[in-house]
Design a protein around this motif. Sequence first.
Motif, mmCIF file in Angstrom:
data_model
loop_
_atom_site.group_PDB
_atom_site.id
_atom_site.type_symbol
_atom_site.label_atom_id
_atom_site.label_comp_id
_atom_site.label_asym_id
_atom_site.label_seq_id
_atom_site.Cartn_x
_atom_site.Cartn_y
_atom_site.Cartn_z
ATOM 1 N N VAL A 72 -32.430 20.404 -24.168
ATOM 2 C CA VAL A 72 -33.796 20.320 -23.662
ATOM 3 C C VAL A 72 -34.697 21.340 -24.317
ATOM 4 N N GLY A 73 -34.192 22.564 -24.476
ATOM 5 C CA GLY A 73 -35.032 23.596 -25.052
ATOM 6 C C GLY A 73 -34.674 23.918 -26.471
ATOM 7 N N ALA A 74 -34.201 22.959 -27.204
ATOM 8 C CA ALA A 74 -33.599 23.238 -28.506
ATOM 9 C C ALA A 74 -34.554 23.145 -29.677
ATOM 10 N N GLY A 75 -35.847 23.081 -29.426
ATOM 11 C CA GLY A 75 -36.712 22.752 -30.548
ATOM 12 C C GLY A 75 -37.418 23.897 -31.225
ATOM 13 N N ALA A 76 -37.148 25.139 -30.834
ATOM 14 C CA ALA A 76 -37.969 26.242 -31.284
ATOM 15 C C ALA A 76 -38.009 26.404 -32.800
ATOM 16 N N ALA A 77 -36.834 26.313 -33.441
ATOM 17 C CA ALA A 77 -36.790 26.617 -34.870
ATOM 18 C C ALA A 77 -36.311 25.431 -35.688
ATOM 19 N N VAL A 78 -36.622 24.236 -35.220
ATOM 20 C CA VAL A 78 -36.127 23.030 -35.876
ATOM 21 C C VAL A 78 -37.177 22.476 -36.826
ATOM 22 N N THR A 79 -36.737 21.978 -37.963
ATOM 23 C CA THR A 79 -37.638 21.387 -38.939
ATOM 24 C C THR A 79 -38.400 20.220 -38.335
ATOM 25 N N ALA A 80 -39.674 20.096 -38.611
ATOM 26 C CA ALA A 80 -40.494 19.030 -38.055
ATOM 27 C C ALA A 80 -40.038 17.671 -38.569
ATOM 28 N N VAL A 81 -40.223 16.670 -37.730
ATOM 29 C CA VAL A 81 -39.876 15.306 -38.120
ATOM 30 C C VAL A 81 -40.801 14.850 -39.234
ATOM 31 N N ARG A 82 -40.255 14.159 -40.229
ATOM 32 C CA ARG A 82 -41.058 13.710 -41.361
ATOM 33 C C ARG A 82 -41.489 12.262 -41.204
ATOM 34 N N ASP A 83 -40.570 11.396 -40.846
ATOM 35 C CA ASP A 83 -40.873 9.972 -40.744
ATOM 36 C C ASP A 83 -40.852 9.585 -39.277
ATOM 37 N N THR A 84 -42.022 9.296 -38.713
ATOM 38 C CA THR A 84 -42.121 9.005 -37.284
ATOM 39 C C THR A 84 -42.337 7.524 -37.003
ATOM 40 N N THR A 85 -42.326 6.686 -38.025
ATOM 41 C CA THR A 85 -42.500 5.258 -37.792
ATOM 42 C C THR A 85 -41.227 4.668 -37.188
ATOM 43 N N ALA A 86 -41.401 3.616 -36.411
ATOM 44 C CA ALA A 86 -40.245 2.976 -35.788
ATOM 45 C C ALA A 86 -39.359 2.342 -36.848
ATOM 46 N N PRO A 87 -38.044 2.523 -36.758
ATOM 47 C CA PRO A 87 -37.150 1.953 -37.765
ATOM 48 C C PRO A 87 -37.045 0.445 -37.640
ATOM 49 N N ALA A 88 -36.639 -0.204 -38.725
ATOM 50 C CA ALA A 88 -36.465 -1.651 -38.736
ATOM 51 C C ALA A 88 -35.177 -2.066 -38.036
ATOM 52 N N SER A 89 -34.212 -1.161 -37.954
ATOM 53 C CA SER A 89 -32.926 -1.458 -37.337
ATOM 54 C C SER A 89 -32.185 -0.140 -37.128
ATOM 55 N N TYR A 90 -31.059 -0.221 -36.427
ATOM 56 C CA TYR A 90 -30.228 0.962 -36.264
ATOM 57 C C TYR A 90 -29.732 1.458 -37.622
ATOM 58 N N ASP A 91 -29.289 0.542 -38.477
ATOM 59 C CA ASP A 91 -28.816 0.939 -39.803
ATOM 60 C C ASP A 91 -29.928 1.594 -40.622
ATOM 61 N N ASP A 92 -31.146 1.113 -40.445
ATOM 62 C CA ASP A 92 -32.281 1.714 -41.139
ATOM 63 C C ASP A 92 -32.488 3.149 -40.686
ATOM 64 N N LEU A 93 -32.324 3.402 -39.389
ATOM 65 C CA LEU A 93 -32.477 4.765 -38.867
ATOM 66 C C LEU A 93 -31.417 5.688 -39.466
ATOM 67 N N SER A 153 -29.916 5.278 -42.321
ATOM 68 C CA SER A 153 -30.259 5.461 -43.742
ATOM 69 C C SER A 153 -31.355 6.504 -43.904
ATOM 70 N N ARG A 154 -32.329 6.503 -43.018
ATOM 71 C CA ARG A 154 -33.395 7.511 -43.082
ATOM 72 C C ARG A 154 -32.842 8.909 -42.869
ATOM 73 N N ALA A 155 -31.907 9.034 -41.922
ATOM 74 C CA ALA A 155 -31.305 10.350 -41.685
ATOM 75 C C ALA A 155 -30.558 10.830 -42.924
ATOM 76 N N LEU A 156 -29.773 9.949 -43.543
ATOM 77 C CA LEU A 156 -29.004 10.327 -44.724
ATOM 78 C C LEU A 156 -29.906 10.643 -45.909
ATOM 79 N N ALA A 157 -31.100 10.024 -45.932
ATOM 80 C CA ALA A 157 -32.043 10.263 -47.027
ATOM 81 C C ALA A 157 -32.962 11.446 -46.744
ATOM 82 N N CYS A 158 -32.687 12.191 -45.670
ATOM 83 C CA CYS A 158 -33.463 13.393 -45.315
ATOM 84 C C CYS A 158 -34.912 13.058 -44.973
ATOM 85 N N ARG A 159 -35.182 11.856 -44.506
ATOM 86 C CA ARG A 159 -36.539 11.460 -44.151
ATOM 87 C C ARG A 159 -36.899 11.832 -42.718
ATOM 88 N N LEU A 160 -35.907 12.255 -41.935
ATOM 89 C CA LEU A 160 -36.155 12.575 -40.532
ATOM 90 C C LEU A 160 -36.121 14.069 -40.243
#
Length: 309
Positions: A5-26, A28-35
């Motif tokens: 719950v309180g884990a966000g203090a020093a975390v890198t900001a989200v880069r891609d905030t658009t809704a993914p096309a599918s679970y696999d797409d999400l 893939s975005r994580a593996l591509a460092c887009r999130l």
Amino acid sequence: MSAAVGAGAAVTAVRDTTAPASYDDLVSRALACRLGPDPRTLRIAVAFTTSQVVRHDGRRGGYRNEVLSLRLDRAVGSCAVEPGALSEGAVDDCVGADVARLLEHPLTPVRVAALDAYLTHVTPHTPENGALPHPLPAGSSLEKSRARAKAVVELLDVRPEQTVLVVGVVNSLLEALRSRGVPYIPCDLKGGRTEWGEPIVTDALAELDRCDAVLASGMTLGNGSFEPLREHALRVGKQLVMFAQTGSAVLPRFIGAGVSAVCAEPYPFFWLDGGPGVIHRYGPGHGNGRGHRSGRPSGHRDGCTEAAL
């Protein structure tokens, strides 16, 4: 309160905030460092399972749950599994592994828990990320289950004559729907009957044309039924509300892409502690929506068991 719950203090900001096309797409975005940060640089420090057996006074049935959880820094990601389904070395295999490797692990629960841990790390459950915290009072597991059920059912926007398909039978959720006069179709891979003697169907996809809205457990991520449910809801414009201990940080990403609202419950779950707790609600009217696209506007009308208390 969950470590996430309180884990966000020093975390890198989200880069891609658009809704993914599918679970696999999400994934893939994580593996591509887009999130967020490169998952190859992040390692799981702790892996553990939580087993629970419960039977309440006054209820005819009991339940058994098992959850795989992975800890990444201050975040914990989880995926419920069938008791005994994890291989003997699965937990050991996760400890010290980098998140990227676990996102491609051969076991689905490991992949889901790893993604949940990563997304909880980069987008903790905070108002800035679209979450509205909802307190759960102290009490017995049954009292807390009923309080959670009320919070979940409030996310549904249905009239009393409209039918809800409930995927993942939780007695307290059915009880909350009954108290509102909302008819439902109970569905769970285990089958059987509900507390009120109603037959439980086992094929959620076969029931979609009979319902006006869907209320589904996050365990659908682990058993492969989430994507068909999401695609149906998106295609026909049907409400899909998720209640999630499994994938609590994953499912909010799909608001606006088939998912209408999410009640997210990161570890530790309500059934682990008798004290006060917190869950997080996402969707129209719940949080400011930053970090995720909002779903259907409020007012539109149209397995396995996870913590089935």
